[in-house]
Design an enzyme around this catalytic site. Structure first.
Site, short mmCIF file in Angstrom:
data_model
loop_
_atom_site.label_atom_id
_atom_site.label_comp_id
_atom_site.label_asym_id
_atom_site.label_seq_id
_atom_site.Cartn_x
_atom_site.Cartn_y
_atom_site.Cartn_z
NE ARG A 124 -5.65 45.17 16.32
CZ ARG A 124 -6.47 44.17 16.69
NH1 ARG A 124 -7.66 44.05 16.11
NH2 ARG A 124 -6.10 43.30 17.63
CE LYS A 127 -6.80 41.46 21.89
NZ LYS A 127 -7.87 40.51 21.47
CE1 TYR A 130 -13.72 43.16 18.87
CE2 TYR A 130 -11.73 44.43 18.40
CZ TYR A 130 -12.95 43.90 17.99
OH TYR A 130 -13.38 44.11 16.71
CG HIS A 140 -12.26 38.12 23.16
ND1 HIS A 140 -13.20 37.64 22.26
CD2 HIS A 140 -11.58 39.10 22.49
CE1 HIS A 140 -13.08 38.28 21.11
NE2 HIS A 140 -12.11 39.17 21.22
CD GLU A 175 -15.63 40.62 23.40
OE1 GLU A 175 -15.54 40.20 24.56
OE2 GLU A 175 -15.08 41.68 23.01
CG ASP A 214 -21.59 26.28 10.38
OD1 ASP A 214 -20.82 27.23 10.53
OD2 ASP A 214 -22.69 26.20 10.98
CG ASP A 244 -10.36 35.80 20.18
OD1 ASP A 244 -11.05 34.79 19.99
OD2 ASP A 244 -10.44 36.82 19.46
#
Length: 367
Positions: A15, A74, A93, A95, A117, A197, A269
Protein backbone atom coordinates in the site's frame (compact mmCIF):
# COMPACT_ATOMS: atom_id res chain seq x y z
CA UNK A 1 2.67 22.77 3.41
CA UNK A 2 5.43 20.41 2.27
CA UNK A 3 4.25 16.81 2.47
CA UNK A 4 6.20 13.57 2.09
CA UNK A 5 4.84 10.19 0.96
CA UNK A 6 7.38 7.41 1.68
CA UNK A 7 7.63 3.96 0.21
CA UNK A 8 6.42 1.46 2.80
CA UNK A 9 9.14 -0.90 4.02
CA UNK A 10 7.16 -3.32 6.20
CA UNK A 11 7.34 -6.87 4.86
CA UNK A 12 5.37 -7.09 1.60
CA UNK A 13 3.46 -3.92 2.39
CA UNK A 14 2.41 -2.73 -1.05
CA UNK A 15 0.00 0.00 0.00
CA UNK A 16 0.96 3.66 -0.22
CA UNK A 17 -0.18 6.62 1.84
CA UNK A 18 -1.56 8.69 -1.03
CA UNK A 19 -2.95 8.00 -4.51
CA UNK A 20 -2.23 10.24 -7.51
CA UNK A 21 -5.81 11.55 -7.16
CA UNK A 22 -5.05 12.46 -3.55
CA UNK A 23 -1.84 14.19 -4.58
CA UNK A 24 -3.79 16.18 -7.17
CA UNK A 25 -6.23 17.29 -4.48
CA UNK A 26 -3.38 18.45 -2.24
CA UNK A 27 -1.45 20.25 -4.97
CA UNK A 28 -4.65 21.96 -6.11
CA UNK A 29 -4.67 23.53 -2.63
CA UNK A 30 -1.12 24.85 -3.25
CA UNK A 31 0.65 22.21 -1.16
CA UNK A 32 3.88 20.54 -2.28
CA UNK A 33 3.93 16.75 -2.27
CA UNK A 34 7.15 14.71 -2.47
CA UNK A 35 6.70 11.01 -3.26
CA UNK A 36 9.52 8.52 -2.80
CA UNK A 37 10.33 6.87 -6.11
CA UNK A 38 8.21 3.77 -6.83
CA UNK A 39 6.22 4.25 -3.62
CA UNK A 40 2.97 3.59 -5.45
CA UNK A 41 4.04 0.80 -7.80
CA UNK A 42 2.76 -1.96 -5.54
CA UNK A 43 -0.69 -0.38 -5.57
CA UNK A 44 -0.67 0.10 -9.34
CA UNK A 45 0.42 3.76 -9.48
CA UNK A 46 3.47 4.80 -11.51
CA UNK A 47 5.87 7.66 -10.83
CA UNK A 48 4.54 9.37 -13.96
CA UNK A 49 1.00 9.36 -12.58
CA UNK A 50 2.18 11.18 -9.47
CA UNK A 51 4.11 13.70 -11.56
CA UNK A 52 1.05 14.33 -13.73
CA UNK A 53 -0.93 14.92 -10.51
CA UNK A 54 1.50 17.68 -9.53
CA UNK A 55 3.77 15.72 -7.22
CA UNK A 56 7.55 15.52 -7.23
CA UNK A 57 9.42 12.21 -7.20
CA UNK A 58 12.36 12.03 -4.78
CA UNK A 59 14.92 9.25 -4.52
CA UNK A 60 15.62 8.83 -0.82
CA UNK A 61 13.50 8.44 2.32
CA UNK A 62 15.50 11.30 3.86
CA UNK A 63 13.98 13.60 1.23
CA UNK A 64 10.50 12.47 2.29
CA UNK A 65 10.92 12.69 6.06
CA UNK A 66 12.55 16.12 5.94
CA UNK A 67 9.16 17.64 5.04
CA UNK A 68 6.62 19.20 7.40
CA UNK A 69 4.19 16.28 7.28
CA UNK A 70 4.57 12.62 6.37
CA UNK A 71 1.51 10.64 5.32
CA UNK A 72 1.99 6.89 5.23
CA UNK A 73 0.20 3.61 5.88
CA UNK A 74 2.07 1.68 8.55
CA UNK A 75 4.06 2.71 11.60
CA UNK A 76 7.72 3.69 11.19
CA UNK A 77 10.11 0.77 11.53
CA UNK A 78 13.40 0.99 13.48
CA UNK A 79 15.38 1.92 10.35
CA UNK A 80 13.14 4.97 9.99
CA UNK A 81 13.32 6.22 13.57
CA UNK A 82 16.37 8.41 12.93
CA UNK A 83 14.46 10.22 10.15
CA UNK A 84 11.79 11.53 12.52
CA UNK A 85 12.20 15.06 13.84
CA UNK A 86 10.53 17.58 16.13
CA UNK A 87 9.03 19.68 13.32
CA UNK A 88 7.27 16.69 11.75
CA UNK A 89 3.58 15.83 11.72
CA UNK A 90 3.31 12.06 11.27
CA UNK A 91 -0.09 10.85 10.01
CA UNK A 92 -0.40 7.06 9.82
CA UNK A 93 -1.51 3.88 11.59
CA UNK A 94 0.45 3.50 14.83
CA UNK A 95 -1.22 0.97 17.22
CA UNK A 96 1.03 2.15 20.03
CA UNK A 97 -0.54 0.33 22.99
CA UNK A 98 1.03 -2.93 21.78
CA UNK A 99 4.44 -1.47 20.80
CA UNK A 100 6.61 0.03 23.51
CA UNK A 101 9.70 0.37 21.30
CA UNK A 102 7.85 2.48 18.76
CA UNK A 103 6.18 4.56 21.45
CA UNK A 104 9.54 5.38 23.02
CA UNK A 105 11.04 6.24 19.63
CA UNK A 106 8.21 8.61 18.78
CA UNK A 107 8.49 10.30 22.18
CA UNK A 108 12.23 10.78 21.69
CA UNK A 109 11.74 12.18 18.19
CA UNK A 110 9.57 15.07 19.34
CA UNK A 111 7.27 14.50 16.35
CA UNK A 112 3.55 15.18 16.48
CA UNK A 113 2.02 11.77 15.88
CA UNK A 114 -1.58 11.38 14.74
CA UNK A 115 -2.86 7.80 14.52
CA UNK A 116 -5.46 6.85 11.95
CA UNK A 117 -6.91 4.21 14.25
CA UNK A 118 -7.91 6.63 17.03
CA UNK A 119 -9.50 9.36 14.90
CA UNK A 120 -12.99 9.02 16.33
CA UNK A 121 -16.43 10.45 15.64
CA UNK A 122 -18.74 11.52 18.45
CA UNK A 123 -20.77 8.33 17.97
CA UNK A 124 -17.70 6.21 18.62
CA UNK A 125 -17.06 5.21 15.02
CA UNK A 126 -13.47 5.10 13.76
CA UNK A 127 -13.69 6.44 10.19
CA UNK A 128 -10.06 5.81 9.23
CA UNK A 129 -10.03 2.29 10.64
CA UNK A 130 -13.32 1.12 9.13
CA UNK A 131 -12.18 0.61 5.51
CA UNK A 132 -9.20 -1.50 6.53
CA UNK A 133 -11.32 -3.38 9.06
CA UNK A 134 -13.77 -4.27 6.31
CA UNK A 135 -10.93 -5.61 4.17
CA UNK A 136 -9.23 -7.44 7.06
CA UNK A 137 -12.51 -9.04 8.09
CA UNK A 138 -13.15 -10.35 4.60
CA UNK A 139 -9.56 -11.51 4.15
CA UNK A 140 -9.58 -13.33 7.50
CA UNK A 141 -12.00 -15.91 6.16
CA UNK A 142 -10.34 -16.02 2.75
CA UNK A 143 -6.96 -16.76 4.33
CA UNK A 144 -8.48 -19.04 6.94
CA UNK A 145 -10.13 -21.17 4.28
CA UNK A 146 -6.82 -21.36 2.41
CA UNK A 147 -4.87 -22.57 5.43
CA UNK A 148 -7.52 -25.14 6.30
CA UNK A 149 -6.52 -27.05 3.16
CA UNK A 150 -4.39 -30.10 3.87
CA UNK A 151 -1.57 -28.90 1.60
CA UNK A 152 -1.16 -25.83 3.84
CA UNK A 153 -1.11 -27.88 7.03
CA UNK A 154 -4.79 -27.52 7.88
CA UNK A 155 -7.37 -30.12 8.78
CA UNK A 156 -8.69 -30.48 5.23
CA UNK A 157 -12.11 -29.00 6.00
CA UNK A 158 -14.07 -27.26 3.23
CA UNK A 159 -15.88 -24.45 5.01
CA UNK A 160 -18.94 -24.71 2.80
CA UNK A 161 -19.17 -28.50 3.03
CA UNK A 162 -21.23 -30.32 0.40
CA UNK A 163 -24.59 -32.10 0.51
CA UNK A 164 -24.19 -35.05 2.85
CA UNK A 165 -21.14 -33.61 4.63
CA UNK A 166 -21.47 -30.90 7.26
CA UNK A 167 -19.95 -27.51 6.62
CA UNK A 168 -17.08 -26.08 8.60
CA UNK A 169 -17.60 -24.07 11.79
CA UNK A 170 -16.30 -20.49 11.91
CA UNK A 171 -16.20 -18.77 15.32
CA UNK A 172 -15.88 -14.98 15.32
CA UNK A 173 -14.79 -13.27 18.54
CA UNK A 174 -16.23 -9.77 18.34
CA UNK A 175 -19.17 -8.37 16.41
CA UNK A 176 -17.73 -5.07 15.23
CA UNK A 177 -16.72 -4.19 11.68
CA UNK A 178 -14.10 -6.93 11.35
CA UNK A 179 -16.35 -9.56 12.88
CA UNK A 180 -19.35 -8.56 10.79
CA UNK A 181 -17.39 -8.75 7.56
CA UNK A 182 -15.80 -12.05 8.54
CA UNK A 183 -19.24 -13.47 9.23
CA UNK A 184 -20.55 -12.13 5.95
CA UNK A 185 -17.80 -13.93 4.05
CA UNK A 186 -18.13 -17.15 6.02
CA UNK A 187 -21.88 -17.23 5.46
CA UNK A 188 -21.29 -16.64 1.76
CA UNK A 189 -19.07 -19.71 1.67
CA UNK A 190 -21.78 -21.77 3.37
CA UNK A 191 -20.04 -22.20 6.73
CA UNK A 192 -21.72 -22.53 10.09
CA UNK A 193 -20.99 -19.28 11.91
CA UNK A 194 -20.97 -18.30 15.59
CA UNK A 195 -20.39 -14.70 16.69
CA UNK A 196 -19.64 -13.77 20.30
CA UNK A 197 -19.81 -10.24 21.69
CA UNK A 198 -20.38 -8.52 25.04
CA UNK A 199 -22.62 -5.81 23.57
CA UNK A 200 -26.23 -6.98 23.65
CA UNK A 201 -27.36 -4.13 21.43
CA UNK A 202 -24.81 -5.15 18.82
CA UNK A 203 -25.94 -8.77 19.01
CA UNK A 204 -29.46 -7.54 18.30
CA UNK A 205 -28.23 -5.59 15.29
CA UNK A 206 -26.43 -8.68 14.01
CA UNK A 207 -29.61 -10.71 14.39
CA UNK A 208 -31.43 -8.16 12.25
CA UNK A 209 -28.62 -8.33 9.70
CA UNK A 210 -28.02 -12.08 9.51
CA UNK A 211 -31.15 -13.64 11.01
CA UNK A 212 -30.93 -17.36 11.62
CA UNK A 213 -27.85 -17.77 9.45
CA UNK A 214 -25.57 -17.22 12.45
CA UNK A 215 -25.54 -18.27 16.09
CA UNK A 216 -25.20 -15.21 18.30
CA UNK A 217 -23.81 -15.70 21.82
CA UNK A 218 -23.00 -13.40 24.69
CA UNK A 219 -19.27 -13.51 25.22
CA UNK A 220 -18.61 -15.39 28.46
CA UNK A 221 -15.69 -17.65 29.25
CA UNK A 222 -17.87 -20.75 29.05
CA UNK A 223 -19.48 -19.73 25.75
CA UNK A 224 -16.08 -18.91 24.26
CA UNK A 225 -14.69 -22.27 25.39
CA UNK A 226 -17.59 -24.23 23.94
CA UNK A 227 -17.45 -22.39 20.63
CA UNK A 228 -13.68 -22.40 20.18
CA UNK A 229 -13.24 -26.09 20.93
CA UNK A 230 -15.77 -26.96 18.21
CA UNK A 231 -14.37 -24.54 15.64
CA UNK A 232 -12.50 -25.23 12.43
CA UNK A 233 -11.60 -21.55 12.06
CA UNK A 234 -11.42 -18.94 14.84
CA UNK A 235 -11.34 -15.26 13.90
CA UNK A 236 -10.07 -12.82 16.53
CA UNK A 237 -11.97 -9.59 15.85
CA UNK A 238 -11.86 -7.74 19.18
CA UNK A 239 -11.26 -3.99 19.26
CA UNK A 240 -11.07 -1.56 22.15
CA UNK A 241 -10.17 1.77 20.55
CA UNK A 242 -6.53 2.62 21.13
CA UNK A 243 -6.06 -0.04 23.81
CA UNK A 244 -4.30 -3.38 23.85
CA UNK A 245 -6.76 -6.13 22.94
CA UNK A 246 -8.00 -8.26 25.85
CA UNK A 247 -6.95 -11.91 25.85
CA UNK A 248 -10.12 -13.97 25.34
CA UNK A 249 -8.61 -17.35 24.43
CA UNK A 250 -5.94 -18.68 26.76
CA UNK A 251 -3.25 -21.15 25.79
CA UNK A 252 -5.02 -23.99 27.60
CA UNK A 253 -8.11 -23.46 25.46
CA UNK A 254 -6.07 -23.44 22.25
CA UNK A 255 -4.64 -26.80 23.27
CA UNK A 256 -8.20 -28.17 23.39
CA UNK A 257 -9.06 -27.09 19.84
CA UNK A 258 -9.48 -29.56 16.99
CA UNK A 259 -6.15 -30.69 15.55
CA UNK A 260 -4.98 -28.60 12.59
CA UNK A 261 -7.76 -26.07 12.86
CA UNK A 262 -6.85 -22.46 12.12
CA UNK A 263 -6.69 -19.21 14.10
CA UNK A 264 -6.63 -15.83 12.35
CA UNK A 265 -6.20 -13.02 14.90
CA UNK A 266 -7.00 -9.71 13.23
CA UNK A 267 -6.45 -8.00 16.60
CA UNK A 268 -2.74 -8.89 16.51
CA UNK A 269 -1.78 -5.29 15.68
CA UNK A 270 -3.21 -4.33 19.08
CA UNK A 271 -1.54 -7.24 20.86
CA UNK A 272 -3.97 -9.99 19.86
CA UNK A 273 -6.94 -11.53 21.67
CA UNK A 274 -5.60 -15.10 21.59
CA UNK A 275 -2.72 -15.87 23.93
CA UNK A 276 -0.76 -18.09 21.55
CA UNK A 277 -0.78 -15.62 18.65
CA UNK A 278 2.22 -13.44 17.87
CA UNK A 279 2.82 -11.15 14.87
CA UNK A 280 3.89 -12.84 11.65
CA UNK A 281 4.46 -11.44 8.16
CA UNK A 282 3.20 -11.86 4.62
CA UNK A 283 6.44 -13.72 3.85
CA UNK A 284 5.93 -16.24 6.67
CA UNK A 285 2.28 -15.79 7.62
CA UNK A 286 1.58 -18.91 9.71
CA UNK A 287 3.15 -21.10 12.35
CA UNK A 288 1.94 -24.16 14.23
CA UNK A 289 1.56 -24.31 17.97
CA UNK A 290 -0.28 -26.98 19.95
CA UNK A 291 -1.26 -28.54 16.63
CA UNK A 292 -3.11 -25.39 15.54
CA UNK A 293 -2.17 -23.13 12.62
CA UNK A 294 -1.83 -19.50 13.70
CA UNK A 295 -2.06 -16.57 11.26
CA UNK A 296 -0.91 -13.28 12.78
CA UNK A 297 -0.11 -10.86 9.95
CA UNK A 298 -0.72 -7.35 11.35
CA UNK A 299 -1.02 -5.65 7.95
CA UNK A 300 -3.46 -8.01 6.25
CA UNK A 301 -4.90 -5.40 3.82
CA UNK A 302 -1.42 -5.05 2.33
CA UNK A 303 -2.22 -8.25 0.44
CA UNK A 304 -4.78 -6.40 -1.69
CA UNK A 305 -3.10 -3.00 -2.16
CA UNK A 306 -4.97 -1.90 -5.28
CA UNK A 307 -8.23 -2.00 -3.33
CA UNK A 308 -6.86 -1.12 0.09
CA UNK A 309 -4.88 1.99 -0.88
CA UNK A 310 -7.83 3.57 -2.63
CA UNK A 311 -10.17 2.70 0.25
CA UNK A 312 -7.74 4.14 2.79
CA UNK A 313 -7.10 7.38 0.93
CA UNK A 314 -10.84 7.87 0.37
CA UNK A 315 -11.10 8.03 4.17
CA UNK A 316 -7.89 9.87 5.09
CA UNK A 317 -7.78 12.56 2.40
CA UNK A 318 -10.23 15.05 4.00
CA UNK A 319 -8.22 14.95 7.24
CA UNK A 320 -4.92 15.16 5.36
CA UNK A 321 -6.19 18.25 3.54
CA UNK A 322 -7.24 19.83 6.83
CA UNK A 323 -3.80 19.22 8.36
CA UNK A 324 -2.12 20.59 5.23
CA UNK A 325 -4.35 23.69 5.17
CA UNK A 326 -4.24 24.57 8.85
CA UNK A 327 -1.35 22.65 10.38
CA UNK A 328 -1.89 21.69 14.00
CA UNK A 329 -4.71 24.25 14.19
CA UNK A 330 -6.76 21.60 12.40
CA UNK A 331 -6.88 19.65 15.67
CA UNK A 332 -8.68 22.52 17.34
CA UNK A 333 -11.07 22.89 14.44
CA UNK A 334 -12.10 19.21 14.34
CA UNK A 335 -12.42 17.19 17.52
CA UNK A 336 -12.76 14.00 15.46
CA UNK A 337 -9.25 14.56 14.10
CA UNK A 338 -8.03 15.68 17.51
CA UNK A 339 -8.84 12.23 18.89
CA UNK A 340 -6.10 10.92 16.62
CA UNK A 341 -3.36 12.81 18.45
CA UNK A 342 -1.29 10.22 20.33
CA UNK A 343 2.10 11.83 20.95
CA UNK A 344 3.14 15.49 21.00
CA UNK A 345 6.13 17.41 22.38
CA UNK A 346 7.77 14.23 23.65
CA UNK A 347 4.74 13.09 25.65
CA UNK A 348 1.88 10.63 25.28
CA UNK A 349 -1.37 12.55 25.00
CA UNK A 350 -3.80 9.68 24.31
CA UNK A 351 -5.32 8.09 27.40
CA UNK A 352 -5.29 4.44 26.31
CA UNK A 353 -1.62 4.58 25.31
CA UNK A 354 -0.72 6.33 28.56
CA UNK A 355 -2.45 3.53 30.48
CA UNK A 356 -0.45 0.94 28.54
CA UNK A 357 2.86 2.61 29.46
CA UNK A 358 2.37 4.39 32.80
CA UNK A 359 6.12 4.90 33.27
CA UNK A 360 6.52 6.95 30.07
CA UNK A 361 6.05 10.75 29.97
CA UNK A 362 2.44 11.77 29.50
CA UNK A 363 0.39 14.91 29.13
CA UNK A 364 -3.24 13.83 28.84
CA UNK A 365 -5.43 16.44 27.26
CA UNK A 366 -8.76 17.30 28.85
CA UNK A 367 -11.83 15.98 27.05
Amino acid sequence: MKIGIPKEIKDREFRVGMTPAGVAALTARSHQVMIETNAGVGSGFSNDEYIQAGGKIVNAPEDVYSQEMVIKVKEPLPSEYALLHSQLILFTYLHLAADRQLTEALIQSGSTCIAYETVQLDNGQLPLLVPMSIIAGRLSVQFGAHYLTKQQGGSGVLLGGIPGVRSGHVVVLGGGVVGTEAARMAIGLGARVTILDVNLQRLGELEALFGSRVQLLYSTASNIAEAVTSADLVIGAVLVAGKRAPTLVKRELVQRMRSHSVIVDVAVDQGGCIETVHPTSHTVPVYEEAGILHYGVPNMPGAVPWTATQALVNATLPYACALADFGLEALGRDRTLAQGLNIQNGRIVYQAVAEAFPDLPTSIRSS
